[in-house]
Every structure is written in structure tokens, then in C-alpha cells.
Scaffold this motif. Structure first.
Motif, PDB file in Angstrom:
ATOM      1  N   ALA A 120     -36.700 -67.897   6.622  1.00 42.74           N
ATOM      2  CA  ALA A 120     -37.020 -67.520   6.032  1.00 42.74           C
ATOM      3  C   ALA A 120     -38.240 -67.222   4.896  1.00 42.74           C
ATOM      4  CB  ALA A 120     -35.486 -67.674   4.551  1.00 42.74           C
ATOM      5  N   HIS A 121     -38.320 -65.928   4.388  1.00 43.16           N
ATOM      6  CA  HIS A 121     -39.255 -65.493   3.848  1.00 43.16           C
ATOM      7  C   HIS A 121     -40.176 -67.199   2.370  1.00 43.16           C
ATOM      8  CE1 HIS A 121     -37.633 -63.106   1.252  1.00 43.16           C
ATOM      9  NE2 HIS A 121     -38.572 -63.437   0.024  1.00 43.16           N
ATOM     10  N   SER A 122     -39.622 -67.809   2.143  1.00 44.56           N
ATOM     11  CA  SER A 122     -39.525 -68.779   0.972  1.00 44.56           C
ATOM     12  C   SER A 122     -39.582 -70.365   1.684  1.00 44.56           C
ATOM     13  CB  SER A 122     -38.905 -68.352   0.236  1.00 44.56           C
ATOM     14  OG  SER A 122     -37.679 -68.199   0.504  1.00 44.56           O
ATOM     15  N   ALA A 123     -38.959 -70.949   3.238  1.00 46.66           N
ATOM     16  CA  ALA A 123     -39.221 -71.451   3.246  1.00 46.66           C
ATOM     17  C   ALA A 123     -39.777 -72.644   3.561  1.00 46.66           C
ATOM     18  CB  ALA A 123     -37.685 -71.595   4.514  1.00 46.66           C
ATOM     19  N   ALA A 124     -41.177 -72.351   3.113  1.00 47.70           N
ATOM     20  CA  ALA A 124     -41.894 -73.259   3.387  1.00 47.70           C
ATOM     21  C   ALA A 124     -42.360 -73.799   2.326  1.00 47.70           C
ATOM     22  CB  ALA A 124     -43.641 -72.593   3.772  1.00 47.70           C
ATOM     23  N   ALA A 125     -41.601 -73.717   1.241  1.00 41.76           N
ATOM     24  CA  ALA A 125     -42.307 -74.243  -0.530  1.00 41.76           C
ATOM     25  C   ALA A 125     -41.577 -75.402  -0.398  1.00 41.76           C
ATOM     26  CB  ALA A 125     -40.965 -73.274  -1.241  1.00 41.76           C
ATOM     27  N   PRO A 126     -40.435 -76.162   0.183  1.00 39.87           N
ATOM     28  CA  PRO A 126     -40.356 -77.558  -0.381  1.00 39.87           C
ATOM     29  C   PRO A 126     -40.975 -78.199   0.588  1.00 39.87           C
ATOM     30  CG  PRO A 126     -37.962 -76.306   0.525  1.00 39.87           C
ATOM     31  CD  PRO A 126     -39.380 -75.121   0.558  1.00 39.87           C
ATOM     32  N   HIS A 127     -41.490 -78.137   1.706  1.00 38.11           N
ATOM     33  CA  HIS A 127     -43.186 -78.772   2.132  1.00 38.11           C
ATOM     34  C   HIS A 127     -44.023 -78.516   2.195  1.00 38.11           C
ATOM     35  CE1 HIS A 127     -39.373 -79.652   5.750  1.00 38.11           C
ATOM     36  NE2 HIS A 127     -39.014 -78.451   5.660  1.00 38.11           N
ATOM     37  N   PHE A 128     -44.298 -77.594   1.456  1.00 36.72           N
ATOM     38  CA  PHE A 128     -46.319 -77.521   1.216  1.00 36.72           C
ATOM     39  C   PHE A 128     -45.969 -76.977  -0.132  1.00 36.72           C
ATOM     40  CE2 PHE A 128     -45.864 -77.043   6.263  1.00 36.72           C
ATOM     41  CZ  PHE A 128     -46.563 -77.652   6.873  1.00 36.72           C
ATOM     42  N   GLY A 129     -45.526 -76.497  -1.107  1.00 40.27           N
ATOM     43  CA  GLY A 129     -45.947 -75.872  -2.563  1.00 40.27           C
ATOM     44  C   GLY A 129     -45.592 -74.372  -2.440  1.00 40.27           C
ATOM     45  N   ASP A 130     -46.423 -74.206  -2.075  1.00 38.04           N
ATOM     46  CA  ASP A 130     -47.322 -72.703  -1.262  1.00 38.04           C
ATOM     47  C   ASP A 130     -48.189 -72.229  -0.426  1.00 38.04           C
ATOM     48  OD1 ASP A 130     -49.575 -73.573  -2.655  1.00 38.04           O
ATOM     49  OD2 ASP A 130     -49.433 -72.572  -4.429  1.00 38.04           O
ATOM     50  N   LYS A 131     -48.446 -71.151  -1.271  1.00 35.50           N
ATOM     51  CA  LYS A 131     -49.760 -70.971   0.839  1.00 35.50           C
ATOM     52  C   LYS A 131     -50.465 -71.829   0.400  1.00 35.50           C
ATOM     53  CE  LYS A 131     -51.701 -67.407   2.592  1.00 35.50           C
ATOM     54  NZ  LYS A 131     -52.201 -65.753   2.147  1.00 35.50           N
ATOM     55  N   ARG A 132     -51.191 -71.842  -0.629  1.00 34.85           N
ATOM     56  CA  ARG A 132     -52.361 -72.450  -0.603  1.00 34.85           C
ATOM     57  C   ARG A 132     -52.342 -74.119  -0.064  1.00 34.85           C
ATOM     58  NH1 ARG A 132     -56.877 -71.939  -4.256  1.00 34.85           N
ATOM     59  NH2 ARG A 132     -57.986 -74.135  -4.672  1.00 34.85           N
ATOM     60  N   GLY A 133     -51.256 -74.823  -0.380  1.00 36.53           N
ATOM     61  CA  GLY A 133     -50.934 -76.124   0.400  1.00 36.53           C
ATOM     62  C   GLY A 133     -50.517 -76.188   1.166  1.00 36.53           C
ATOM     63  N   LEU A 134     -49.913 -74.683   1.985  1.00 32.76           N
ATOM     64  CA  LEU A 134     -49.509 -75.087   3.679  1.00 32.76           C
ATOM     65  C   LEU A 134     -51.112 -74.475   4.494  1.00 32.76           C
ATOM     66  CD1 LEU A 134     -48.713 -74.806   6.075  1.00 32.76           C
ATOM     67  CD2 LEU A 134     -47.935 -72.357   6.080  1.00 32.76           C
ATOM     68  N   LEU A 135     -52.132 -74.063   4.151  1.00 31.99           N
ATOM     69  CA  LEU A 135     -52.925 -73.290   4.135  1.00 31.99           C
ATOM     70  C   LEU A 135     -54.446 -75.625   4.237  1.00 31.99           C
ATOM     71  CD1 LEU A 135     -54.045 -70.207   3.364  1.00 31.99           C
ATOM     72  CD2 LEU A 135     -52.761 -70.914   5.414  1.00 31.99           C
ATOM     73  N   THR A 136     -53.895 -75.613   3.105  1.00 30.68           N
ATOM     74  CA  THR A 136     -54.582 -76.839   2.821  1.00 30.68           C
ATOM     75  C   THR A 136     -54.371 -77.884   3.485  1.00 30.68           C
ATOM     76  OG1 THR A 136     -54.873 -76.191   0.348  1.00 30.68           O
ATOM     77  CG2 THR A 136     -55.068 -78.749   1.019  1.00 30.68           C
ATOM     78  N   ALA A 137     -52.968 -77.828   4.234  1.00 30.81           N
ATOM     79  CA  ALA A 137     -52.113 -78.691   5.323  1.00 30.81           C
ATOM     80  C   ALA A 137     -52.912 -78.831   6.997  1.00 30.81           C
ATOM     81  CB  ALA A 137     -51.183 -78.887   5.520  1.00 30.81           C
ATOM     82  N   PHE A 138     -53.444 -77.884   7.248  1.00 32.37           N
ATOM     83  CA  PHE A 138     -54.053 -76.929   7.735  1.00 32.37           C
ATOM     84  C   PHE A 138     -54.981 -77.095   8.095  1.00 32.37           C
ATOM     85  CE2 PHE A 138     -55.639 -73.910  11.203  1.00 32.37           C
ATOM     86  CZ  PHE A 138     -54.524 -73.917  12.440  1.00 32.37           C
ATOM     87  N   ALA A 139     -56.104 -77.008   7.149  1.00 29.52           N
ATOM     88  CA  ALA A 139     -57.265 -77.651   7.406  1.00 29.52           C
ATOM     89  C   ALA A 139     -57.525 -78.759   6.902  1.00 29.52           C
ATOM     90  CB  ALA A 139     -57.959 -76.838   5.588  1.00 29.52           C
ATOM     91  N   THR A 140     -57.098 -79.887   6.475  1.00 29.85           N
ATOM     92  CA  THR A 140     -56.905 -81.158   6.759  1.00 29.85           C
ATOM     93  C   THR A 140     -57.095 -81.249   8.193  1.00 29.85           C
ATOM     94  OG1 THR A 140     -55.741 -81.458   4.348  1.00 29.85           O
ATOM     95  CG2 THR A 140     -56.238 -82.906   5.977  1.00 29.85           C
ATOM     96  N   GLU A 141     -56.587 -80.558   8.748  1.00 32.29           N
ATOM     97  CA  GLU A 141     -55.927 -81.181  10.365  1.00 32.29           C
ATOM     98  C   GLU A 141     -57.213 -80.309  11.556  1.00 32.29           C
ATOM     99  OE1 GLU A 141     -53.016 -79.608  12.341  1.00 32.29           O
ATOM    100  OE2 GLU A 141     -51.927 -81.138  11.014  1.00 32.29           O
TER     101      GLU A 141
END
Lengths: 204, 204
Positions: B48-69
Motif C-alpha cells: 500500500a502507498h503508505s506502508a513505508a512510514a513505519p520503516h522510514f518515517g517519510d519520503k525524505r527518510g527513504l531517500l536519505t537511507a538510499f543516499a547513505t548507501e
DNA sequence: GCCGCGAACTGACCATTGTCAAGTTCCGGC
DNA sequence: GCCGGAACTTGACAATGGTCAGTTCGCGGC
């Protein structure tokens, strides 16, 4: 640079094109380029959000026009610094770099917008012309300082100068300002960078 | 790097965190970073479209994790190039630069994302650590080649090297590839740039 | 002076996006 | 076994950019 809102009661604005560009400049002093919204700019100009279409096509068109003005100002900044510097090639090249860095430092929002391929239409003819013109002062300074080199080697020196200056400006504007600055401050780091680049570009 | 969609029927994904990061990598190979949509990434992962929240908080969180890699891979690319090069300081420094440029050239989307202050949370501790680690190989190569310099002057050399390499990568990724390339091609321009930078950074 | 034509501008509509709140499903520790 | 909490879904919300049919106006021709 002040936004001239639409005279109340009037239907036509008079110079909406200019007003939107001024609103963009104003908004860019408050927020980063990615936060720009067409609707907010229209609000600032006192106009409906779809009024920009006749003038600029779409949002990208507006930002592209603004970026074009930025390249013109970038060229102007370099020329001004060069005019104020000594006439020898090393001083001229250094001044060109200082002009570039100064523009980026004093107009971070504008500079960042200009470098964003997603916000700006890189194929726009006016933009390309302005880009080419902004690259001119540097090219001239290098050419004047390296009369003995062939075209390919001279091109390599230009790439070196441009990459160095642009990389510093981009890092400073985007994220890594403090790291670059060290303990001596950003402007000291700038000066050291320019000195190093001039030496590398004008070496025999 | 293939996205593992959620097993149909199952409620829990199992490793949604990894799946979203992989979906991000996949999407970034098709579209530029600014076109990324959280909803599309969730779709790719079958979630679902809001399933990322528990893992990354928000969109920035996801992109930040990816940038870290991305910064980790950037450091790895430099270390790999240095390991394959000769052991003298000049070759090591050149290899570090080539590694940086190679990563940017081969992963333009990832690289552009990493440099975007609006998409990535620059204050994230993990990101900062990865950034610092990515700056390490260059710092070591410079330090090994300039044992006679004091800290301030060495810092200036590092800024010069980093700015030059980063500026080239940014210009090539964002807009000005053809201009930089000249008639000799991008990789030739890269090589010439690195040569010039090494000379400037390791001069006595 | 007036008239009509085309450009400037409006307001509504649409698809899309990120975030949030509330509900449902499932895992792991007790 | 059961129960608390994490993982996930569904539905709603506000905001954005683009489009389009209309309305209003300036201006040149008559």
C-alpha cells in the motif's frame, strides 16, 4: 526587484511577465528552488495561477526564463570582477573565478535553480546562449594566459577551471559548506581554491 | 537489486525496507530523482502507498537511507580503484578521483540524488558518517603525497581535489556533459582533469 | 466613435502527490 | 493461549501543476 501586484480592479496586469520573474526572485530569497510553487508566485503577483501560461507555457518555462537571467548575471559578475582586477592573465583568470564564486555565494537560490536539469529546460535556445556567454569570460582568460597551447590542451585547462570553481560553488550551496570552509572560513577557502586553480591552468 | 514484491495473500512483506530501497534503485534507472514517487515505489514492492512510514518515517527518510548507501558505494568505488593502482601517491590520488568520477558516471541517478539537499536530510547521523567516510580515501591519498605541508595547506589541497572532481561529475550529470567532453569524449576529459588535479594537489 | 478580434486573464475541474488517522492482521514474548 | 505492539491497509485531506471553456479588455480598422 519588488513585485508589482496587479492594480486592484484592473483586469490586465500590464507586465505580468516581469512581475512573475520578480515574484520568483523574491520567493527564492525566502525558500529553496524546489519549494517554488506556480500558485504562490501567481498569488504574489495578484493573479490567477493559470495566468502564467500565455507568457511562459508552463512552470518550467518560467523557471527557464529566470535561469537565463541568472546566466546573464553570472557573466556580468565575472566581467565586473575582471574589470576591477590587474590586467595580467593570472589576475584576470582569478577574477573570473572569484566572480563566479561570488555570484553563487550571494545568490544561492538562483544558482541552485540554474543547475537543476529537472526545473530548467536545458534545450531552450535562449538559455543555451546565455550559458555559452557565461562560459566566455573564463575561456578568454585562459586563452590569454596560454597562448602556447593547442586547442585540445586549452580545452582541458578550461574544463579544469570550470569544474573546480563549479564544484566548490555546488558543494557550498548544496550541502557541504562547513566542511569546505575548514577553520579559516568560506572566503579564505575560496581564495585558496582560486589560487590553486590559476596555478594549475596557467602552468607551462 | 531486483525488487521482491510482497507474496500475495501474505499481510507482512518480510523485508519491506530492503524491497523499497531496491525499488528505488530500479526506478532511478528509469527516471531522474525528482520524478520519484513514494506511491510508485510502494506499487513496485506490491504494497500500500503508505506502508513505508513505519520503516522510514517519510519520503525524505527513504531517500536519505538510499543516499547513505550511495556514499558507501562511492567510498567503495574509490577504494577499489586505489587497490588496483600503483602504490605511489600520484597514482593513488588519481585512482581516487577516477573512482569518484566512475561512480558518478555509472550511477547518475544515484549520484544526483545524493547531492540534493532538498530530497535528503543532511543532518541524518548515518548519512553524515557515510559522507565522512567517502571523503576519507581522498584525504588519505593527499596526506600520503604531501607529508611536508601543514594542516591548513593540506586542507586547501583537499578542497581543490574534491571541488574539481565533484564539479566535473555534477556538470556531467546535470547538464553540461557535451560541453565538457569536447571532441575527445567524456572519459578523455575525465582523464585530463584528473591529471591536472593530481599535479596541482601534489606540487611542492 | 464604435466595433470586433485576439490576447490576457479567470475559475472550475482533473489527476497526482505526500501525510495522517483509524482500522486490521500478524509476530513474539509471557 | 493470549496480548501488546509493530507492520500494513484503507480512506481522507490539502496542495500542486496542467487544461479548458468562458469572460474581460486593449487596440487597430473602419
Amino acid at each position: 526587484m519588488a513585485v508589482t501586484p496587479k492594480p486592484p480592479g484592473r483586469f490586465h496586469h500590464g507586465d505580468l511577465r516581469r512581475a512573475l520573474l520578480d515574484a520568483l526572485a523574491e520567493a527564492l530569497r525566502e525558500d529553496p528552488p524546489e519549494a517554488l510553487s506556480l500558485r504562490d508566485l501567481a498569488r504574489r503577483a495578484g493573479v490567477a495561477h493559470s495566468a502564467a501560461a500565455p507568457h511562459f507555457g508552463d512552470k518550467r518555462g518560467l523557471l527557464t526564463a529566470f535561469a537565463t537571467e541568472g546566466y546573464q548575471r553570472l557573466a556580468t559578475a565575472q566581467r565586473a570582477a575582471m574589470a576591477a582586477a590587474a590586467r595580467d592573465p593570472a589576475a584576470q583568470l582569478a577574477a573570473s573565478g572569484q566572480g563566479y564564486l561570488g555570484f553563487a555565494r550571494e545568490n544561492p537560490g538562483h544558482f541552485r535553480l540554474m543547475m537543476r536539469a529537472d526545473l530548467v529546460d536545458g534545450t531552450n535556445p535562449a538559455l543555451c546562449a546565455a550559458q555559452a556567454a557565461a562560459w566566455q569570460p573564463l575561456a578568454e582568460a585562459i586563452a590569454a594566459g596560454t597562448p602556447h597551447l593547442d586547442a585540445a590542451e586549452r580545452h582541458a585547462r578550461m574544463v579544469l577551471a570550470w569544474s573546480g570553481v563549479h564544484g566548490f560553488a555546488a558543494l557550498a550551496a548544496e550541502q557541504a559548506g562547513p566542511v569546505l570552509a575548514g577553520e579559516a572560513g568560506l572566503e579564505a577557502a575560496e581564495a585558496a581554491l582560486v589560487e590553486g586553480l590559476v596555478g594549475a591552468c596557467l602552468r607551462p
